[in-house]
Design a protein around this motif. Structure first.
Motif, PDB file in Angstrom:
ATOM      1  N   HIS A 158      -6.018   9.920   8.129  1.00 38.85           N
ATOM      2  CA  HIS A 158      -5.604  10.844   9.180  1.00 38.85           C
ATOM      3  C   HIS A 158      -4.462  10.265  10.010  1.00 38.85           C
ATOM      4  O   HIS A 158      -4.264  10.655  11.160  1.00 38.85           O
ATOM      5  CB  HIS A 158      -6.787  11.161  10.097  1.00 38.85           C
ATOM      6  CG  HIS A 158      -7.718  12.192   9.549  1.00 38.85           C
ATOM      7  ND1 HIS A 158      -8.874  12.575  10.204  1.00 38.85           N
ATOM      8  CD2 HIS A 158      -7.689  12.917   8.405  1.00 38.85           C
ATOM      9  CE1 HIS A 158      -9.501  13.495   9.479  1.00 38.85           C
ATOM     10  NE2 HIS A 158      -8.800  13.703   8.386  1.00 38.85           N
ATOM     11  N   SER A 159      -3.712   9.341   9.429  1.00 35.86           N
ATOM     12  CA  SER A 159      -2.672   8.644  10.188  1.00 35.86           C
ATOM     13  C   SER A 159      -1.331   9.354  10.136  1.00 35.86           C
ATOM     14  O   SER A 159      -0.365   8.882  10.737  1.00 35.86           O
ATOM     15  CB  SER A 159      -2.514   7.222   9.632  1.00 35.86           C
ATOM     16  OG  SER A 159      -2.097   7.275   8.270  1.00 35.86           O
ATOM     17  N   GLY A 160      -1.258  10.462   9.416  1.00 37.05           N
ATOM     18  CA  GLY A 160       0.004  11.171   9.259  1.00 37.05           C
ATOM     19  C   GLY A 160       0.786  10.735   8.040  1.00 37.05           C
ATOM     20  O   GLY A 160       1.852  11.303   7.753  1.00 37.05           O
ATOM     21  N   LEU A 161       0.293   9.723   7.323  1.00 36.41           N
ATOM     22  CA  LEU A 161       0.968   9.257   6.121  1.00 36.41           C
ATOM     23  C   LEU A 161       0.532  10.081   4.916  1.00 36.41           C
ATOM     24  O   LEU A 161      -0.612  10.530   4.839  1.00 36.41           O
ATOM     25  CB  LEU A 161       0.654   7.783   5.862  1.00 36.41           C
ATOM     26  CG  LEU A 161       1.104   6.788   6.935  1.00 36.41           C
ATOM     27  CD1 LEU A 161       0.684   5.380   6.548  1.00 36.41           C
ATOM     28  CD2 LEU A 161       2.610   6.860   7.147  1.00 36.41           C
ATOM     29  N   LYS A 162       1.431  10.235   3.994  1.00 34.85           N
ATOM     30  CA  LYS A 162       1.113  10.921   2.739  1.00 34.85           C
ATOM     31  C   LYS A 162       0.691   9.867   1.722  1.00 34.85           C
ATOM     32  O   LYS A 162       1.496   9.055   1.265  1.00 34.85           O
ATOM     33  CB  LYS A 162       2.336  11.697   2.243  1.00 34.85           C
ATOM     34  CG  LYS A 162       2.081  12.513   0.992  1.00 34.85           C
ATOM     35  CD  LYS A 162       3.331  13.322   0.636  1.00 34.85           C
ATOM     36  CE  LYS A 162       3.131  14.087  -0.655  1.00 34.85           C
ATOM     37  NZ  LYS A 162       4.340  14.862  -1.021  1.00 34.85           N
ATOM     38  N   ILE A 163      -0.589   9.872   1.379  1.00 29.39           N
ATOM     39  CA  ILE A 163      -1.174   8.874   0.481  1.00 29.39           C
ATOM     40  C   ILE A 163      -1.652   9.585  -0.776  1.00 29.39           C
ATOM     41  O   ILE A 163      -2.368  10.586  -0.693  1.00 29.39           O
ATOM     42  CB  ILE A 163      -2.339   8.129   1.156  1.00 29.39           C
ATOM     43  CG1 ILE A 163      -1.931   7.619   2.551  1.00 29.39           C
ATOM     44  CG2 ILE A 163      -2.792   6.957   0.289  1.00 29.39           C
ATOM     45  CD1 ILE A 163      -3.051   6.936   3.318  1.00 29.39           C
ATOM     46  N   VAL A 164      -1.275   9.053  -1.941  1.00 27.90           N
ATOM     47  CA  VAL A 164      -1.613   9.708  -3.200  1.00 27.90           C
ATOM     48  C   VAL A 164      -2.124   8.684  -4.209  1.00 27.90           C
ATOM     49  O   VAL A 164      -1.913   7.476  -4.065  1.00 27.90           O
ATOM     50  CB  VAL A 164      -0.394  10.451  -3.809  1.00 27.90           C
ATOM     51  CG1 VAL A 164       0.133  11.500  -2.850  1.00 27.90           C
ATOM     52  CG2 VAL A 164       0.707   9.476  -4.195  1.00 27.90           C
TER      53      VAL A 164
END
Length: 398
Positions: free
Chosen positions: A125-131
C-alpha cells in the motif's frame, strides 16, 4: 471440393486463433488482477484472512505480468523474477525449484494484511507498482548460455523506466535525482534463485546502470574463492560456480572494493589464504558467531559503516539462516543465525539505497512438510521490499 473444405477449416482455425490472441482476458481466473494498483490487499481495519490459499501462486499474490513476453512494455517499481538455475552448485542440487517454492511460501504473507509493524510500512500500500514477472527461461544444459540468459532477462527489466517518479526529498522538500550512473530512474528487481552462481550475471546487469556497486552479502560461505581452489577449474566454464562468482565479479570490476561486506560467515577454509583472497576481492566479514558478542545492533552498525550512503546490492543466501530454521538448501552449515535475527538485521538496513536484491539456494526438495525454508525466504523478502518501499533511489542534487 476437398480443397475447398480444407480451406474452410483453415479459415475457421485462423479465426479461432485470432479470437484467442485478442480476447485472452476472457480466460483469466476469477479474482485475477492485472496490475498492482488494482490489487485488493487489506488495509487498516479491513477484512483479512479471506481465502489467501486460493488462486494462482505468485509472490504474495502479486499480479502476474509477462514482463519478458507480451507485457514487455509494462513498467513497474519493483519486480520479482525467478532464475531457476542450479547447475553451478557443489553439493546438493534442487535450487532450480527455488522460485516456485518461495512463491508457495509467500502465500500467507498478506494473510493478516501486509503492514510491517517494526518498519511501520505496508509495501503493498506504499504507492509503488509491484509485480511478479514469472521466471527467466533458463536452459539446464549449457551454463554459459544460461548465465547469458539470466543477465539478459535481468537487464531487460532493470532498464525499463520506473513506473513512479522519484518525487521530493522528505527532509528538504527538494526534488530527487536518480543515483544511477546513467542518470535514469530504474526500477528494482528482486530475483528468486537458483543457486548463487546467478549473482555474477545479476551484478553484470547492475553494473550497466550503477557502475561498481557495494554489496551486502548474507551467507555462511565466502563465495570469493579462487577457481583454482574451489573446484579446481577443470574448464573455463567450471571455473564459474556458486563458490567463485564474487571472485569473478571482483576481477571484472563489478564490486566497489572496500565498501562490501559478508554477514553470517561460518564456513571452513582451505586455510588463511582464503581470507587473504577475500580481502583482495574487496569484502569485509562478519562471522556468524559475532552475534553472541556484538548482537544484532553491532552487526547492523558495522554493515552501515561499511557501505555508507552508497548504492548497494543485497544478496541473501538462505544458508545464512541456521538449518534448524531453514534446512532446504544446497550447502547447509550449522551455527547460523535464526530467522528472527536475520529479519532484524535486514530491518536495520532501513534508509539504505538498496538498488536490487536476490535470495538464493532455496532447494524445496529438502524442506520439511511445514515449508519452513520457503516461508523463511518469503518473510526475509518481505522485510527487503519494506525497506525498499521507504527509501526511493534518489538524492538531492548538489
Amino acid at each position: 471440393m476437398k480443397s475447398q473444405t480444407v480451406a474452410l477449416f483453415a479459415l475457421v482455425f485462423a479465426a479461432v486463433g485470432f479470437a484467442h490472441d485478442h480476447h485472452h482476458e476472457d480466460q483469466i481466473p476469477l479474482n485475477y488482477v492485472k496490475y498492482p494498483y488494482q490489487a485488493v490487499y487489506p488495509g487498516d481495519n479491513e477484512v483479512t484472512a479471506d481465502s489467501i490459499f486460493s488462486g494462482i501462486t505468485t509472490f504474495a499474490k502479486l499480479p502476474w505480468v509477462q514482463c519478458l513476453g507480451k507485457d514487455r512494455d509494462t513498467t513497474f517499481d519493483i519486480a520479482f523474477i525467478g532464475a531457476p538455475f542450479d547447475t553451478g552448485t557443489s553439493y546438493r542440487p534442487g535450487a532450480r525449484f527455488g522460485p516456485a517454492g518461495i512463491r508457495a511460501g509467500s502465500r500467507r504473507l498478506t494473510l493478516y494484511g501486509g503492514y510491517n509493524v517494526p518498519l511501520e510500512v505496508n509495501p503493498f500500500h506504499s504507492g509503488l507498482k509491484i509485480v511478479d514477472c514469472g521466471d527467466i527461461p533458463v536452459t539446464p544444459y549449457d551454463n554459459k548460455f544460461a548465465i547469458q540468459q539470466i543477465e539478459g532477462g535481468h537487464r531487460e527489466l532493470l532498464h525499463r523506466p520506473a513506473f513512479s517518479p522519484l518525487g521530493n526529498d522528505a527532509l528538504t522538500g527538494k526534488p530527487l535525482v536518480p543515483i544511477s550512473v546513467d542518470g535514469k530512474n530504474h526500477p528494482r528487481v528482486v530475483t528468486l534463485g537458483g543457486d548463487h552462481t546467478i549473482v555474477l550475471p545479476l551484478l553484470r546487469s547492475i553494473h550497466s546502470a550503477y557502475g561498481p556497486i557495494s554489496v551486502i552479502h548474507f551467507d555462511s560461505h565466502l563465495d570469493t574463492w579462487k577457481p583454482s581452489v574451489f573446484g579446481g577449474a577443470p574448464s573455463d566454464q567450471a571455473a564459474i560456480n556458486h563458490g567463485t562468482y564474487f571472485y569473478w565479479a571482483s576481477q571484472e570490476g563489478l564490486i566497489k572494493n572496500g565498501s562490501s561486506i559478508h554477514g553470517a560467515i561460518r564456513t571452513t577454509l582451505s586455510g588463511p589464504a582464503d581470507y587473504a583472497n577475500d580481502d583482495a576481492s574487496g569484502f569485509r566479514r562478519i562471522e556468524a558467531r559475532e552475534i553472541d558478542t556484538i548482537g544484532t545492533d553491532g552487526i547492523i552498525k558495522r554493515i552501515r559503516e561499511t557501505v555508507g550512503d552508497r548504492p548497494v546490492y543485497l544478496s541473501i543466501d538462505i544458508d545464512s539462516i541456521d538449518p534448524a530454521f531453514a534446512p532446504a538448501t544446497g550447502t547447509p552449515e550449522t551455527g547460523g543465525w535464526s530467522t528472527r535475527e536475520l529479519r532484524t538485521i535486514i530491518r536495520g538496513l532501513d534508509g539504505l539505497h538498496i538498488v536490487s536484491a536476490d535470495i538464493v539456494e532455496v532447494a524445496p526438495a529438502y524442506d520439511t512438510n511445514a515449508e519452513l525454508t520457503t516461508m523463511a525466504a518469503a518473510d526475509v523478502l518481505f522485510e527487503v521490499i519494506s525497506v525498499m518501499a521507504k527509501t526511493p533511489l534518489g538524492k538531492v542534487a548538489n
